[in-house]
Structures are given as C-alpha cells and as structure tokens.
Scaffold this active site. Sequence first.
Site, mmCIF file in Angstrom:
data_model
loop_
_atom_site.group_PDB
_atom_site.id
_atom_site.type_symbol
_atom_site.label_atom_id
_atom_site.label_comp_id
_atom_site.label_asym_id
_atom_site.label_seq_id
_atom_site.Cartn_x
_atom_site.Cartn_y
_atom_site.Cartn_z
ATOM 1 N N HIS A 129 11.782 60.860 49.733
ATOM 2 C CA HIS A 129 12.823 59.935 50.191
ATOM 3 C C HIS A 129 12.460 58.470 49.959
ATOM 4 O O HIS A 129 13.002 57.592 50.620
ATOM 5 C CB HIS A 129 13.126 60.186 51.682
ATOM 6 N N GLN B 239 8.709 63.828 53.260
ATOM 7 C CA GLN B 239 10.013 63.176 53.435
ATOM 8 C C GLN B 239 9.793 61.774 54.014
ATOM 9 O O GLN B 239 10.732 61.001 54.139
ATOM 10 C CB GLN B 239 10.874 63.985 54.397
ATOM 11 N N ARG C 287 10.589 48.332 60.683
ATOM 12 C CA ARG C 287 9.746 49.505 60.439
ATOM 13 C C ARG C 287 8.547 49.161 59.553
ATOM 14 O O ARG C 287 7.452 49.711 59.720
ATOM 15 C CB ARG C 287 10.602 50.625 59.840
ATOM 16 N N CYS D 5 18.726 44.189 38.230
ATOM 17 C CA CYS D 5 17.990 44.686 37.053
ATOM 18 C C CYS D 5 17.388 46.072 37.293
ATOM 19 O O CYS D 5 16.774 46.642 36.398
ATOM 20 C CB CYS D 5 16.911 43.695 36.631
#
Length: 285
Positions: free
Chosen positions: A130, A112, A77, A141
């Site tokens: 999101h 979103q 993606r 960390c």
Amino acid sequence: MASKRAAPSSDLAALRRVFDKAQRIVVLTGAGVSAESGVPTFRGAGGLWRTWQAQDLATPEAFERNPSLVWEFYHYRREVMASKHPNQAHIAIAECEKRLEEQGRRVVVITQNIDELHLRAGSKNIIELHGNLFTTKCLKCRTVEKNYDSPICEALRGKGAPNPDAADARIAIENLPKCKQEGCDGMTRPNVVWFGESLDPDVLEKSHNELNLCDLCLVVGTSSVVYPAAMFAPTVAKRGIPVAEFNIEPTSATQHFGFHFEGQCGSTLPAALAPTESEQHYKKP
Ligand code: BJW
Ligand code: ZN
C-alpha cells in the site's frame, strides 16, 4: 451437505515442525504488527484521526475535496513515527530472514503497512503493498521521491493534531508539499494506495510470485478485510500450503487457515520463529 472445516490448530510444536521444513516463507503483515510499537491500527481503538476513519481520508476523492486535510493526516502520521520503534514481532521476522538466508532459505515480508518499521527492524525482502509514508508522488511529472523532511513543508509545521476539536489548517494548495524535481514544482500527494485505487502492478506481480512459490505463510496483525490483500492467504491455503494466523482475536479469514495463534504478536511470533534444533544442520547450497 456442506462439509465442516476443522477449527484451526494452536499447536505451536506442530507449526514449528512445518517451519523447520519450510524453504520459502511469506509473512503477510497488517497494522497489528505495529500496534505494540504504539502505532494505532485502522479498525481498533485509536483508529480515528479527529473524527475520521481511514475510509474517510484514505481516498482520492477526499484528497481532491480537501488536500490540506489529507496532508495534515499524513503529516501527523509521519511525525509520530519519529518516536516509534520496531517491536519484538518486527525484530523476530527480520532475524528469521537473516538466519534462514544463511541456510539458503527465504523469508519475504508482504506488508500492508506504510510505516517502514520492517525496514527499520532489518528486514531486506519487503514488498510494500500500500505504498510508503516517506515517499511522495508528483501529480505533474509523476516522480516518486523519498522524503524524510520534518515537517514535510513549512505550512504543515505544528499542524495535524489528532484530537477531534482541532481546527482544520486549510492550507492553500501552493503551500502544500511540492515536487523537488528541477523545474517541476508540481503538487505532490502521499505515495500510498487509497481505497478505489489499483495497487502497483509490479508490486502485485512480485507478491503473487512469492505467494505462488511459498511453502509456509504467516498472517500477522491484519483484519483481512481489505482487498486484494485479504484474499492472499486464503488463496495460499486453498493450494494446500500451511497458513498460520497471529492475531489478538479471530478474523473473518481465520476459518481458512490451519493454525491460529491468539495473542499479541510481539510475544507469539518470536516463539514461532525462534531457531529450531535442526537448523544447525542446514547449509547454504
Ligand atoms: C494485533 C495486535 C497485536 C492488533 N498482535 N494482532 C472485493 C470485495 C469488496 C471490496 C473490494 C474488493 N476488491 C477491492 C475492493 C475495494 C477496497 C476494499 O477492499 N474494500 C473493503 C474495505 C471492503 N479495496 C481497494 O480499494 C484496493 N484497491 C483495489 O482493489 O483496486 C481495484 C478495485 C477497486 C475497487 C473495486 C474493485 C477493485 C485498495 C486498498 C487500499 C487500502 N488502503 C489503506 C490505506 C493505505 C494508506 C494509509 O495507511 O493511510 O490501507 S486502508 C487501510 O486498511 C490500510 C491498511 O493497509 C488496510 C488493511 O488494514 P489492516 O492492516 O488489516 O488493519 P486493521 O486495523 O483492519 O486490522 C488490524 C488487525 O491487527 C486486527 O485484526 C487486530 O485484531 C490485529 N491486532 N493488535 C496481533 N498486538
Ligand atoms: Zn514533479
């Protein structure tokens, strides 16, 4: 007897009168706003990667089970986004923000999406609910880092093919993307919110502040099935604030809204957000 709710209006002139008076506009967006840029939605055609749906891979359990597979999905993606560009809907929102800002009015995008297309279109007031495809989070960390590397690590080069018969890359954990903080070298994950995970409390607080203060809310290209975002606009509507939905089809939330504009948002949104005649009288206070 239960009262019957009036069907939402598709009267553009009526929405434009509301828009003309609005001082604080929230634009809540979902995958549909990027559909005309060629980015597949989650629940529409093209929503499968190999044989999996978002619900199968966008979970902490999937990552724990097979981090290589989940990284392949996000690597694919990330790489795809290099050839995708903001469309007329992203651009209309960004131009509207800029224009209204000069008039002392506010437009904020609560998205979103993780694809950064609002940012690339020029929107400045963006809340990413999101997370973001181009940031990683270190599991050791906890550092969150911007990362535009392509590929994100050598082992993922040429991997991530979306076709159902593509073989799993089965990359060893030590070869998956690593934290770049000096001396850490921890394993990283995509800095996105998966099903069952809580949203960042600061992001939620910022969103609620905007939603509580807005006097117009536009809901663009979301199926409104994923919580908590799914209840944002219905809650605003319950406050008596005008809400307008832009979608290619009715959603389960449509009944809550005063306006519904059916069609591709790359066409419907620019028409709604174009400058109005009275805007020239606005002056920044
Ligand atoms: C066009 C168009 C064009 C096309 N023009 N329009 C309450 C009740 C029930 C369940 C829950 C609940 N509260 C929480 C849950 C669990 C869960 C959830 O909501 N499940 C539902 C599926 C039922 N939520 C969560 O787990 C959330 N966490 C949470 O709430 O924590 C506390 C908690 C946990 C568990 C229980 C209770 C409380 C986290 C949700 C994270 C969602 N993550 C994903 C992946 C992000 C990373 C990634 O991208 O990989 O977010 S899932 C996926 O769905 C992605 C999207 O942002 C999200 C929404 O999808 P969206 O954008 O609406 O896309 P589509 O495809 O569904 O719709 C596209 C729309 O566009 C369609 O309507 C088309 O018609 C339209 N369209 N072309 C205009 N050209
Ligand atoms: Zn680290």
